[in-house]
Design an enzyme around this catalytic site. Structure first.
Site, PDB file in Angstrom:
ATOM      1  N   ASP A 128       0.843  -1.199   0.000  1.00 36.16           N
ATOM      2  CA  ASP A 128       0.000   0.000   0.000  1.00 36.16           C
ATOM      3  C   ASP A 128       0.880   1.251   0.000  1.00 36.16           C
ATOM      4  O   ASP A 128       1.663   1.474   0.916  1.00 36.16           O
ATOM      5  CB  ASP A 128      -0.904  -0.003   1.232  1.00 36.16           C
ATOM      6  CG  ASP A 128      -2.098   0.930   1.078  1.00 36.16           C
ATOM      7  OD1 ASP A 128      -1.911   2.062   0.611  1.00 36.16           O
ATOM      8  OD2 ASP A 128      -3.220   0.513   1.418  1.00 36.16           O
ATOM      9  N   SER A 178      -7.103   4.221  -1.937  1.00 38.33           N
ATOM     10  CA  SER A 178      -6.943   2.767  -1.931  1.00 38.33           C
ATOM     11  C   SER A 178      -8.234   2.016  -2.212  1.00 38.33           C
ATOM     12  O   SER A 178      -8.203   0.897  -2.736  1.00 38.33           O
ATOM     13  CB  SER A 178      -6.381   2.308  -0.582  1.00 38.33           C
ATOM     14  OG  SER A 178      -5.097   2.831  -0.364  1.00 38.33           O
ATOM     15  N   ASP A 457      -1.123  -0.164  -4.726  1.00 39.60           N
ATOM     16  CA  ASP A 457      -2.400   0.441  -5.098  1.00 39.60           C
ATOM     17  C   ASP A 457      -2.212   1.866  -5.600  1.00 39.60           C
ATOM     18  O   ASP A 457      -2.953   2.347  -6.448  1.00 39.60           O
ATOM     19  CB  ASP A 457      -3.388   0.392  -3.930  1.00 39.60           C
ATOM     20  CG  ASP A 457      -2.779   0.873  -2.617  1.00 39.60           C
ATOM     21  OD1 ASP A 457      -1.561   1.166  -2.575  1.00 39.60           O
ATOM     22  OD2 ASP A 457      -3.519   0.948  -1.618  1.00 39.60           O
ATOM     23  N   HIS A 553      -1.204  11.031  -1.201  1.00 39.78           N
ATOM     24  CA  HIS A 553      -0.880  10.090  -2.269  1.00 39.78           C
ATOM     25  C   HIS A 553      -0.324  10.848  -3.470  1.00 39.78           C
ATOM     26  O   HIS A 553      -0.448  12.070  -3.566  1.00 39.78           O
ATOM     27  CB  HIS A 553      -2.132   9.328  -2.710  1.00 39.78           C
ATOM     28  CG  HIS A 553      -2.706   8.446  -1.658  1.00 39.78           C
ATOM     29  ND1 HIS A 553      -3.914   7.793  -1.802  1.00 39.78           N
ATOM     30  CD2 HIS A 553      -2.249   8.100  -0.423  1.00 39.78           C
ATOM     31  CE1 HIS A 553      -4.171   7.082  -0.721  1.00 39.78           C
ATOM     32  NE2 HIS A 553      -3.178   7.261   0.135  1.00 39.78           N
TER      33      HIS A 553
END
Length: 599
Positions: A128, A178, A457, A553
């Site tokens: 992740d 995610s 992801d 992210h």
């Protein structure tokens, strides 16, 4: 008189115009051969120039004015290099290692199983938040921990023979979350950010839009086909990535009933933790006449979402005064044990170690109230908890008891959390642990009947910058080639090789191994003088350009690495949803599930 300047020559002397060798008045004819170098104007590949003329001044040399004839003979183009010419290459370690790689790649390609349906087992590893820069930095860190310079090292999954890239955007988001990305991998369909196991026609947070938009996941297909199924994560097992393998939810945050709006509860939407315990019943309800046996392995964190909000239900290692969050009074751990009396529910290292994989048919492990510990912080867990590689090994040993094979998802969830906290040490340490877990899977399975895919992801705004010299500590300050002193920025202060574009920024917490402690401090704006700071400690949080409460992210593509039947399809740059279709091709998941439903 000017004489010819020769590279090399052979002189052939002949007498002309006289039959008497002793006649001093005779004029000698000289022939001279010059070697032409490779690349010369006359001959690109080199050759010979032959000059002829009479030695009229009798000095024994052919002067330029005496040349009466000239011919050039060029060498044919070389068809191969000599051993001596190749020596600078063939004796070089970089050259030799690349030759070995090419030979190995040829063997891997020749051995690959290119027929569909040949994978008995499928293991999907998800790091992740493990973007390309994270893989690179973790590779260097792992190598340096082994005493190498670091850059030349490879993580276990980087050695897999096939690789490509996945585009991570969600249907409605350029930079993904995610929930949407894992739904794409699990079902083969891209969807919106923030929703679990449903397509893009969903309205996030609207329970009424779930019905009719549910997707079928690879885990569910494997379950229908009669394979054993399992989910392992170091995050809460109800968190977005693991949840996308088994749940259908209009909001990723509906981990238990207390997280849901009253309207959603009243409308009949089920929280994610409840869906996990009811996985078998929910799947059977969707297909008339279907009989499955449910998930064989579930291991991760997140106990609070399975227990009532009542201190009487606290576990031995509860860190909160009231561990449970559920407001409906349900104890889902008790419900699971009632459903599966032959299964084993465990919550600490001792319970985990006691599992006999040969005789245990089902495991439910909840090792922490919330997320499991970071790998570097695992020793500080109150009751002790297994590592990701230990859980992977145990899961495979339990699942492998089924002759029809298994489908296993393994998530290294805390890479993401460490990045959000701006702490590279823990993000990289958990990536190294993922590499160990992948190696465990490789050692315990055969590439002839097991497809292993390793991917992420999404990425993070984590950078590797500056011009550090080879072998410079990856967590250290930038020290340039030829120097032992750190480089200085325009503000006359040193800076680190790794950093973040945004986030909480600088913290100097020394030996603190829990990255989340960084949230106890306000975001730092501006630069900090790192001259006297040890940036390689576990508790150092890298500087960030844009101050935010939590790092975000990133939107770039992520790597996909594969080995086993169907792995040859992992190549190029593709939509993230392709990963499901590679797994389906390898194991015939849809075909086998359809056959089971048709019975």
């Amino acid at each position: 008189m000017k004489k010819l300047n020769l590279i090399s020559l052979a002189v052939v002397v002949a007498l002309a115009g006289c039959s008497d060798d002793d006649d001093k008045s005779s004029t000698k004819t000289l022939t001279v051969e010059n070697t032409l170098a490779v690349g010369s104007e006359q001959c690109v590949n080199g050759g010979t120039e032959t000059l002829t003329g009479a030695d009229s001044n009798d000095n024994g040399e052919l002067d330029s004015a005496e040349v009466t004839d000239s011919t050039v003979s060029c060498n044919a183009p070389a068809t191969s290099l000599t051993a001596s010419q190749l020596a600078p290459l063939t004796d070089n370690d970089w050259f030799k290692s690349a030759q070995v790689k090419v030979a190995t790649s040829e063997e891997n390609i020749a051995a690959v199983v290119k027929e569909s349906g040949k994978a008995k087992n499928v293991i999907l590893f998800v790091g992740d938040g493990m973007g390309i820069s994270t893989v690179t930095a973790a590779r260097i860190m792992a190598g340096q921990l082994e005493g190498k310079l670091g850059e030349e090292h490879q993580l276990s999954f980087e050695k897999l023979p096939f690789s490509g890239f996945a585009k991570t955007y969600n249907v409605d988001a350029q930079t993904p979350d995610s929930a949407g990305t894992m739904t794409a991998m699990a079902s083969g369909v891209k969807t919106d950010a923030g929703v679990i196991g449903v397509d893009e026609n969903i309205e996030r947070g609207n329970c009424a839009t779930v019905a009719g938009n549910e997707l079928v996941t690879a885990t569910e297909l494997a379950e229908i086909a009669g394979k054993s199924t399992g989910i392992v994560s170091t995050a809460r097992i109800t968190h977005a990535t693991p949840a996308a393998t088994y749940a259908k939810s209009a909001d990723r945050n509906w981990e238990d009933v207390s997280d849901m709006p009253e309207a959603a509860v009243a409308a009949g939407c089920e929280d994610i933790a409840s869906q996990l315990v009811n996985f078998e019943a929910n799947l059977e309800a969707r297909y008339e006449g279907l009989d499955v046996d449910g998930l064989e392995v579930v291991m991760g964190g997140g106990r609070r979402h399975f227990l009532p909000k009542d201190a009487a239900y606290n576990s031995a290692d509860a860190v909160s005064s009231v561990e449970g969050d559920r407001t409906d009074g349900r104890d889902l751990t008790a419900e699971w044990k009632a459903k599966y009396p032959a299964g084993q529910y465990v919550m600490d290292q001792a319970g985990f170690d006691a599992i006999n994989a040969d005789t245990t048919e089902r495991v439910f492990g909840l090792f922490n109230e919330t997320h499991m510990q970071y790998e570097a912080d695992r020793a500080n867990d109150v009751a002790g908890e297994p590592s990701l590689s230990e859980m992977t090994a145990k899961a495979i040993d339990v699942l492998d008891n089924n002759d029809k094979g298994f489908f296993l998802t393994v998530e290294a969830g805390r890479i993401d959390h460490a990045h959000h906290a701006g702490n590279a040490y823990n993000a990289l340490s958990d990536t190294v642990e993922l590499s160990k877990a992948v190696q465990v899977a490789l050692d315990k399975t055969s590439i002839e009947d097991t497809l292993i895919i390793v991917t992420a992801d999404h990425s993070h705004v984590f950078t590797i910058a500056g011009y550090p010299k080879r072998g410079n500590p990856i967590l250290g300050k930038v020290v340039p080639v030829g120097s032992d002193e750190p480089s200085l920025a325009a503000d006359n202060m040193p800076y680190t090789t790794v950093g973040y574009t945004n986030g909480g920024g600088f913290r100097d917490l020394g030996d603190e191994t829990d990255a989340d402690v960084g949230y106890d401090f306000a975001p730092v704006t501006g630069r900090v003088d790192l001259t006297d700071v040890d940036t390689t400690t576990p508790g150092f949080h890298q500087e960030a350009v844009v101050p935010l409460g939590s790092e975000t992210h990133a939107a770039e593509d992520v790597g996909v690495y594969a080995v086993g039947p169907g792995a040859h399809l992992v190549t190029g740059t593709n939509e993230q949803s392709l990963i499901f279709h590679v797994m389906d091709y390898a194991a015939d998941l849809v075909k086998q599930a359809d056959a089971k439903l048709a019975q």
